[in-house]
Design a protein around this motif. Sequence first.
Motif, PDB file in Angstrom:
ATOM      1  N   ASN A   1       0.851  -1.195   0.000  1.00  0.00           N
ATOM      2  CA  ASN A   1       0.000   0.000   0.000  1.00  0.00           C
ATOM      3  C   ASN A   1       0.884   1.241   0.000  1.00  0.00           C
ATOM      4  O   ASN A   1       2.060   1.204   0.377  1.00  0.00           O
ATOM      5  N   TYR A   2       0.277   2.340  -0.397  1.00  0.00           N
ATOM      6  CA  TYR A   2       0.927   3.651  -0.426  1.00  0.00           C
ATOM      7  C   TYR A   2       0.096   4.540   0.484  1.00  0.00           C
ATOM      8  O   TYR A   2      -1.005   4.943   0.139  1.00  0.00           O
ATOM      9  N   LEU A   3       0.588   4.804   1.719  1.00  0.00           N
ATOM     10  CA  LEU A   3      -0.184   5.518   2.725  1.00  0.00           C
ATOM     11  C   LEU A   3       0.319   6.951   2.867  1.00  0.00           C
ATOM     12  O   LEU A   3       1.530   7.188   3.015  1.00  0.00           O
ATOM     13  N   LEU A   4      -0.638   7.872   2.868  1.00  0.00           N
ATOM     14  CA  LEU A   4      -0.283   9.281   3.052  1.00  0.00           C
ATOM     15  C   LEU A   4      -0.192   9.625   4.536  1.00  0.00           C
ATOM     16  O   LEU A   4      -0.950   9.102   5.356  1.00  0.00           O
ATOM     17  N   LYS A   5       0.748  10.522   4.861  1.00  0.00           N
ATOM     18  CA  LYS A   5       0.856  11.018   6.230  1.00  0.00           C
ATOM     19  C   LYS A   5      -0.133  12.172   6.414  1.00  0.00           C
ATOM     20  O   LYS A   5      -0.313  12.978   5.480  1.00  0.00           O
ATOM     21  N   PRO A   6      -0.760  12.324   7.600  1.00  0.00           N
ATOM     22  CA  PRO A   6      -0.707  11.375   8.723  1.00  0.00           C
ATOM     23  C   PRO A   6      -1.448  10.081   8.375  1.00  0.00           C
ATOM     24  O   PRO A   6      -2.449  10.108   7.664  1.00  0.00           O
ATOM     25  N   VAL A   7      -0.936   8.982   8.868  1.00  0.00           N
ATOM     26  CA  VAL A   7      -1.446   7.663   8.481  1.00  0.00           C
ATOM     27  C   VAL A   7      -2.839   7.428   9.061  1.00  0.00           C
ATOM     28  O   VAL A   7      -3.095   7.685  10.238  1.00  0.00           O
ATOM     29  N   ASN A   8      -3.728   6.943   8.197  1.00  0.00           N
ATOM     30  CA  ASN A   8      -5.080   6.566   8.622  1.00  0.00           C
ATOM     31  C   ASN A   8      -5.013   5.188   9.293  1.00  0.00           C
ATOM     32  O   ASN A   8      -4.586   4.202   8.675  1.00  0.00           O
ATOM     33  N   ILE A   9      -5.443   5.122  10.560  1.00  0.00           N
ATOM     34  CA  ILE A   9      -5.333   3.875  11.340  1.00  0.00           C
ATOM     35  C   ILE A   9      -6.109   2.739  10.678  1.00  0.00           C
ATOM     36  O   ILE A   9      -5.613   1.616  10.542  1.00  0.00           O
ATOM     37  N   ASP A  10      -7.354   3.026  10.274  1.00  0.00           N
ATOM     38  CA  ASP A  10      -8.183   1.971   9.682  1.00  0.00           C
ATOM     39  C   ASP A  10      -7.552   1.416   8.408  1.00  0.00           C
ATOM     40  O   ASP A  10      -7.575   0.199   8.162  1.00  0.00           O
ATOM     41  N   GLU A  11      -6.989   2.313   7.597  1.00  0.00           N
ATOM     42  CA  GLU A  11      -6.378   1.861   6.360  1.00  0.00           C
ATOM     43  C   GLU A  11      -5.130   1.017   6.635  1.00  0.00           C
ATOM     44  O   GLU A  11      -4.882   0.014   5.960  1.00  0.00           O
ATOM     45  N   LEU A  12      -4.360   1.393   7.660  1.00  0.00           N
ATOM     46  CA  LEU A  12      -3.171   0.625   8.015  1.00  0.00           C
ATOM     47  C   LEU A  12      -3.561  -0.771   8.493  1.00  0.00           C
ATOM     48  O   LEU A  12      -2.969  -1.778   8.074  1.00  0.00           O
ATOM     49  N   GLU A  13      -4.569  -0.840   9.381  1.00  0.00           N
ATOM     50  CA  GLU A  13      -4.985  -2.143   9.895  1.00  0.00           C
ATOM     51  C   GLU A  13      -5.579  -3.014   8.793  1.00  0.00           C
ATOM     52  O   GLU A  13      -5.367  -4.239   8.764  1.00  0.00           O
ATOM     53  N   ALA A  14      -6.325  -2.416   7.884  1.00  0.00           N
ATOM     54  CA  ALA A  14      -6.884  -3.179   6.761  1.00  0.00           C
ATOM     55  C   ALA A  14      -5.767  -3.743   5.894  1.00  0.00           C
ATOM     56  O   ALA A  14      -5.838  -4.889   5.418  1.00  0.00           O
ATOM     57  N   THR A  15      -4.730  -2.965   5.683  1.00  0.00           N
ATOM     58  CA  THR A  15      -3.586  -3.424   4.893  1.00  0.00           C
ATOM     59  C   THR A  15      -2.889  -4.594   5.584  1.00  0.00           C
ATOM     60  O   THR A  15      -2.512  -5.586   4.947  1.00  0.00           O
ATOM     61  N   ILE A  16      -2.727  -4.476   6.903  1.00  0.00           N
ATOM     62  CA  ILE A  16      -2.068  -5.546   7.668  1.00  0.00           C
ATOM     63  C   ILE A  16      -2.873  -6.831   7.611  1.00  0.00           C
ATOM     64  O   ILE A  16      -2.323  -7.927   7.418  1.00  0.00           O
ATOM     65  N   LYS A  17      -4.198  -6.733   7.764  1.00  0.00           N
ATOM     66  CA  LYS A  17      -5.044  -7.928   7.696  1.00  0.00           C
ATOM     67  C   LYS A  17      -4.946  -8.595   6.316  1.00  0.00           C
ATOM     68  O   LYS A  17      -4.915  -9.824   6.201  1.00  0.00           O
ATOM     69  N   HIS A  18      -4.908  -7.770   5.282  1.00  0.00           N
ATOM     70  CA  HIS A  18      -4.762  -8.313   3.934  1.00  0.00           C
ATOM     71  C   HIS A  18      -3.433  -9.063   3.801  1.00  0.00           C
ATOM     72  O   HIS A  18      -3.377 -10.159   3.212  1.00  0.00           O
ATOM     73  N   MET A  19      -2.363  -8.493   4.358  1.00  0.00           N
ATOM     74  CA  MET A  19      -1.066  -9.149   4.305  1.00  0.00           C
ATOM     75  C   MET A  19      -1.068 -10.465   5.081  1.00  0.00           C
ATOM     76  O   MET A  19      -0.459 -11.452   4.661  1.00  0.00           O
ATOM     77  N   GLN A  20      -1.755 -10.468   6.224  1.00  0.00           N
ATOM     78  CA  GLN A  20      -1.807 -11.688   7.028  1.00  0.00           C
ATOM     79  C   GLN A  20      -2.467 -12.827   6.270  1.00  0.00           C
ATOM     80  O   GLN A  20      -2.021 -13.985   6.339  1.00  0.00           O
ATOM     81  N   HIS A  21      -3.536 -12.512   5.532  1.00  0.00           N
ATOM     82  CA  HIS A  21      -4.172 -13.537   4.704  1.00  0.00           C
ATOM     83  C   HIS A  21      -3.214 -14.016   3.617  1.00  0.00           C
ATOM     84  O   HIS A  21      -3.160 -15.214   3.308  1.00  0.00           O
ATOM     85  N   ASP A  22      -2.479 -13.078   3.036  1.00  0.00           N
ATOM     86  CA  ASP A  22      -1.486 -13.461   2.027  1.00  0.00           C
ATOM     87  C   ASP A  22      -0.420 -14.373   2.630  1.00  0.00           C
ATOM     88  O   ASP A  22      -0.023 -15.371   2.028  1.00  0.00           O
ATOM     89  N   TRP A  23       0.074 -14.004   3.801  1.00  0.00           N
ATOM     90  CA  TRP A  23       1.081 -14.831   4.472  1.00  0.00           C
ATOM     91  C   TRP A  23       0.549 -16.238   4.737  1.00  0.00           C
ATOM     92  O   TRP A  23       1.247 -17.229   4.538  1.00  0.00           O
ATOM     93  N   GLU A  24      -0.702 -16.292   5.225  1.00  0.00           N
ATOM     94  CA  GLU A  24      -1.284 -17.589   5.538  1.00  0.00           C
ATOM     95  C   GLU A  24      -1.423 -18.440   4.281  1.00  0.00           C
ATOM     96  O   GLU A  24      -1.106 -19.637   4.288  1.00  0.00           O
ATOM     97  N   ARG A  25      -1.880 -17.833   3.191  1.00  0.00           N
ATOM     98  CA  ARG A  25      -2.007 -18.582   1.943  1.00  0.00           C
ATOM     99  C   ARG A  25      -0.640 -19.045   1.435  1.00  0.00           C
ATOM    100  O   ARG A  25      -0.497 -20.177   0.943  1.00  0.00           O
ATOM    101  N   GLU A  26       0.360 -18.184   1.589  1.00  0.00           N
ATOM    102  CA  GLU A  26       1.698 -18.566   1.168  1.00  0.00           C
ATOM    103  C   GLU A  26       2.236 -19.721   2.009  1.00  0.00           C
ATOM    104  O   GLU A  26       2.874 -20.643   1.489  1.00  0.00           O
TER     105      GLU A  26
END
Length: 516
Positions: A101-126
């Motif tokens: 993701n490309y996040l603008l400062k100041p960082v939006n908390i919800d967008e950061l957490e959504a990105t992390i959850k997406h990555m976690q699913h990717d990690w799990e699938r990998e």
Amino acid sequence: MRNVLLVDDEPLIVEGMQSIIDWNANHMQIADTARNGVEALAKLDGLSVDLVITDIMMPQMTGLELIREVKVRSPLTKFIILSGYEEFNYVREGITLGVENYLLKPVNIDELEATIKHMQHDWEREEIRQIQMDQSWRILRNNILQRWANETIDAKEFRERAQLLEIPLTKSRYCAAALRIVTDHEMDDPQFYRPVIAEQCEIIGNKHLPDGCKIICFPDQEGDIIVLFASTGMEEEEWQYHALRGMKQWIASDTGACVWGVKGQSEQSYLGFPQSCKQVKLWLQNHLFGESETLIVTSDNEGEAAYEHREPAMDQFHKLLRDGKSLEVDRFIDDFFDVQAEDGHSARTPFFNSAIQLMLAAKTLEKTPDYGGVFAPLSRIHTRSGLKRLVKRVIHQTLDTYHATERDYSPHVMAVLDFVKNTYKEELSLKTLSQKLDLHPNYLGQLFQQEAGTSFSDYVNQYRIERATHLLLYTDKKTAEVATEVGYWDTSYFYRQFKKYAGVSPTELRSMYMKK
């Protein structure tokens, strides 16, 4: 726990990113921070990270340059870009590099957490894809299936795992069955590697299935091969019996062991599969097998053997023990256990009760009974012949010891034995007894060891466990009450001592013997 590296030349940004979300709750931790790309690369030489969160514009090396360098070293590392302004060229190049993701400062908390959850699913699938490339995939699936059957997995976690592990959850009917491998000596033979057997059974079972049906096999913690039948519910159940017979015949042919099959009732959704498993395991727990194999048994068939179970003639048996007539003792045991049972199986509890009675009768001949060889092997007994062999072994060992060591003790040791017998509920020590007998405690301890064949502390514990065994088997007193009555004021210590000397816990002992 995933490792995160924060890279930004603004200290306030770095501090803010460390506290912006609960990283631990997201199974992540800030492993380190860096002020620029050069410093980040230096730290990555000795640090393994899963995610790099980096600013774009930094002195000495930009964030994009850092990403390109890290990707060469660690292709699986993921990246999030931070920027104080939106610049199309940076966004486009970031997409080319595969950033999350490309996040603008100041960082939006919800967008950061959504990105992390997406990555976690990717990690799990990998991870799953990687696991599927080797045998670890089957180990993981077996673990999840075992937890499902035992109802020790959260429903949400199971659904997520089931999808990744190709466990069907949308069929109309679910049914459990078990194949139990019974060896000649009731012991687990190392050559019977259950996961490999389960894998082969699954291959055999899935060869000729009705459309829309599936079979999964996995070993449970007791060594049984559990079979999951998932079907549309439109077909006859005969295909399940056919599959079980094929698996059963292959195991018997490959291992040379006796194999028993038990099939549970069908349930209307995957949620009922654990109940079907419980039903099958309960049937196995409640029955003993005969010598010959049978057809597949259905667990809802609770019909008992056609004969009426009889009690052993204990008065006659006590006399045979006292007289030391080994051949007649064997004949007595053979006559009792060699019975014909309908369908080759019989209720376990009456035979276990009788076996325990016979073995305890022999143990009364011992001055320091050792119950480890009596109760511990019972959990591995699945046949009447195996139970008969255990009874004979325990009784012959006792008779051999009893008739070989019948002799008088010295007055001092006799005094110690009598004192333990009369005061075992109280605090006992060799030091106190030595003062009563006007002897040095070391001398008394050596004398006792020499004549009794065991240390004083072991003798006291064995005597207390003997008394506790009788209270547990023949009274309804609570375990804590039994512990106190035999001289143990700490219940947890009593549990440990009982397990040490009897080979099973007080609870396990009571589950083996059904009081009349």
